[in-house]
Design a protein around this motif. Structure first.
Motif, PDB file in Angstrom:
ATOM      1  N   ASP A  44       1.631  -4.756   7.969  1.00 17.96           N
ATOM      2  CA  ASP A  44       0.415  -4.623   7.183  1.00 17.96           C
ATOM      3  C   ASP A  44       0.751  -3.869   5.885  1.00 17.96           C
ATOM      4  O   ASP A  44       0.781  -2.634   5.856  1.00 17.96           O
ATOM      5  CB  ASP A  44      -0.644  -3.870   7.989  1.00 17.96           C
ATOM      6  N   LYS A  45       1.006  -4.620   4.823  1.00 14.75           N
ATOM      7  CA  LYS A  45       1.449  -4.008   3.561  1.00 14.75           C
ATOM      8  C   LYS A  45       0.462  -2.986   3.024  1.00 14.75           C
ATOM      9  O   LYS A  45       0.859  -1.935   2.506  1.00 14.75           O
ATOM     10  CB  LYS A  45       1.690  -5.087   2.497  1.00 14.75           C
ATOM     11  N   ASN A  46      -0.827  -3.279   3.130  1.00 17.72           N
ATOM     12  CA  ASN A  46      -1.829  -2.340   2.621  1.00 17.72           C
ATOM     13  C   ASN A  46      -1.797  -1.021   3.388  1.00 17.72           C
ATOM     14  O   ASN A  46      -1.917   0.048   2.797  1.00 17.72           O
ATOM     15  CB  ASN A  46      -3.230  -2.950   2.668  1.00 17.72           C
ATOM     16  N   GLU A  47      -1.631  -1.100   4.696  1.00 21.33           N
ATOM     17  CA  GLU A  47      -1.595   0.126   5.505  1.00 21.33           C
ATOM     18  C   GLU A  47      -0.328   0.935   5.214  1.00 21.33           C
ATOM     19  O   GLU A  47      -0.380   2.156   5.090  1.00 21.33           O
ATOM     20  CB  GLU A  47      -1.692  -0.218   7.000  1.00 21.33           C
ATOM     21  N   VAL A  48       0.802   0.248   5.075  1.00 18.95           N
ATOM     22  CA  VAL A  48       2.055   0.935   4.753  1.00 18.95           C
ATOM     23  C   VAL A  48       1.951   1.590   3.380  1.00 18.95           C
ATOM     24  O   VAL A  48       2.342   2.753   3.192  1.00 18.95           O
ATOM     25  CB  VAL A  48       3.258  -0.029   4.825  1.00 18.95           C
ATOM     26  N   ALA A  49       1.403   0.871   2.414  1.00 21.22           N
ATOM     27  CA  ALA A  49       1.239   1.428   1.065  1.00 21.22           C
ATOM     28  C   ALA A  49       0.312   2.645   1.098  1.00 21.22           C
ATOM     29  O   ALA A  49       0.559   3.642   0.409  1.00 21.22           O
ATOM     30  CB  ALA A  49       0.700   0.364   0.113  1.00 21.22           C
ATOM     31  N   THR A  88       0.349  -6.902  -3.273  1.00 21.17           N
ATOM     32  CA  THR A  88      -0.941  -7.216  -2.644  1.00 21.17           C
ATOM     33  C   THR A  88      -1.965  -7.436  -3.755  1.00 21.17           C
ATOM     34  O   THR A  88      -1.642  -7.354  -4.931  1.00 21.17           O
ATOM     35  CB  THR A  88      -1.427  -6.041  -1.751  1.00 21.17           C
ATOM     36  N   SER A  89      -3.183  -7.664  -3.380  1.00 13.88           N
ATOM     37  CA  SER A  89      -4.242  -7.825  -4.386  1.00 13.88           C
ATOM     38  C   SER A  89      -5.124  -6.577  -4.441  1.00 13.88           C
ATOM     39  O   SER A  89      -6.252  -6.638  -4.898  1.00 13.88           O
ATOM     40  CB  SER A  89      -5.082  -9.063  -4.059  1.00 13.88           C
ATOM     41  N   ASN A  90      -4.581  -5.457  -3.988  1.00 12.51           N
ATOM     42  CA  ASN A  90      -5.341  -4.214  -3.941  1.00 12.51           C
ATOM     43  C   ASN A  90      -5.122  -3.421  -5.227  1.00 12.51           C
ATOM     44  O   ASN A  90      -4.440  -2.392  -5.245  1.00 12.51           O
ATOM     45  CB  ASN A  90      -4.943  -3.400  -2.704  1.00 12.51           C
ATOM     46  N   ASP A  91      -5.704  -3.911  -6.316  1.00 13.69           N
ATOM     47  CA  ASP A  91      -5.483  -3.316  -7.633  1.00 13.69           C
ATOM     48  C   ASP A  91      -6.053  -1.911  -7.761  1.00 13.69           C
ATOM     49  O   ASP A  91      -5.500  -1.085  -8.491  1.00 13.69           O
ATOM     50  CB  ASP A  91      -6.056  -4.216  -8.727  1.00 13.69           C
ATOM     51  N   ASN A  92      -7.148  -1.617  -7.083  1.00 14.92           N
ATOM     52  CA  ASN A  92      -7.717  -0.274  -7.173  1.00 14.92           C
ATOM     53  C   ASN A  92      -6.792   0.766  -6.553  1.00 14.92           C
ATOM     54  O   ASN A  92      -6.591   1.841  -7.115  1.00 14.92           O
ATOM     55  CB  ASN A  92      -9.102  -0.219  -6.522  1.00 14.92           C
ATOM     56  N   SER A  93      -6.214   0.452  -5.399  1.00 17.90           N
ATOM     57  CA  SER A  93      -5.277   1.381  -4.764  1.00 17.90           C
ATOM     58  C   SER A  93      -3.993   1.507  -5.578  1.00 17.90           C
ATOM     59  O   SER A  93      -3.408   2.592  -5.645  1.00 17.90           O
ATOM     60  CB  SER A  93      -4.973   0.939  -3.338  1.00 17.90           C
ATOM     61  N   LEU A  94      -3.571   0.428  -6.193  1.00 17.03           N
ATOM     62  CA  LEU A  94      -2.412   0.472  -7.081  1.00 17.03           C
ATOM     63  C   LEU A  94      -2.688   1.465  -8.212  1.00 17.03           C
ATOM     64  O   LEU A  94      -1.865   2.335  -8.516  1.00 17.03           O
ATOM     65  CB  LEU A  94      -2.117  -0.924  -7.641  1.00 17.03           C
TER      66      LEU A  94
END
Length: 156
Positions: free
Chosen positions: A17-22, A55-61
């Motif tokens: 889970d890339k988002n969780e690892v990030a 990922t497409s999680n631009d806000n977390s980036l």
């Protein structure tokens, strides 16, 4: 430090889970900054950024770039922190998705300027943050910014 060790152990559990690892990398970067392990903080924040870029999680980036700028500030690498904060401000000012956290970007940049003893400019960014926070109506954030302005004015 125990929390950081706990988070490290979570990485293999969430490896698919890339988002969780990030997210874990980002938290580790924050906690490592707090315990003044600044090189390690940068390492994990960069890992968070690299992972979020896939990922497409631009806000977390965006948030992790802000965290990394803050770590550079703690290192007193103001050349890098200033560049990063300015890019983040530009993005937040033009991107509708980031506008909701623009007050945080202004506030953190103002703190960065305060650490450089650039009090006049810091006050102007604290005021920008304050105006947005008044619009949001968040009393605790308004008070925090008003206090920062008061401290800054005391340095002049």
């Amino acid at each position: 430090m125990k929390g950081i060790e706990f988070l490290k152990k979570q990485i293999p559990i969430f490896q698919n889970d890339k988002n969780e690892v990030a997210k874990i990398y980002g938290l580790m970067g924050v906690y490592l900054r707090i315990v003044k392990e600044l090189e390690e903080s940068k390492k994990y924040l960069r890992l968070a950024i690299q992972t979020y870029e896939s990922t497409s999680n631009d806000n977390s980036l965006f948030v992790n770039k802000l965290r990394l700028a803050h770590t550079y500030q703690w290192q007193k690498d103001f050349y890098t922190s200033n560049q990063m904060f300015k890019k983040l401000m530009e993005e937040a000012e033009i991107c509708d998705e980031r506008r909701g956290i623009l007050d945080f970007v202004y506030q953190h940049y103002a703190k960065n300027l305060f650490d450089q003893e650039n009090y006049d400019l810091a006050i102007s960014y604290f005021h920008k943050a304050l105006n947005l926070r008044i619009q949001k109506g968040q009393k605790d954030l308004i008070e925090s910014t008003e206090y920062a302005i008061h401290i800054c004015k005391g340095k002049l």
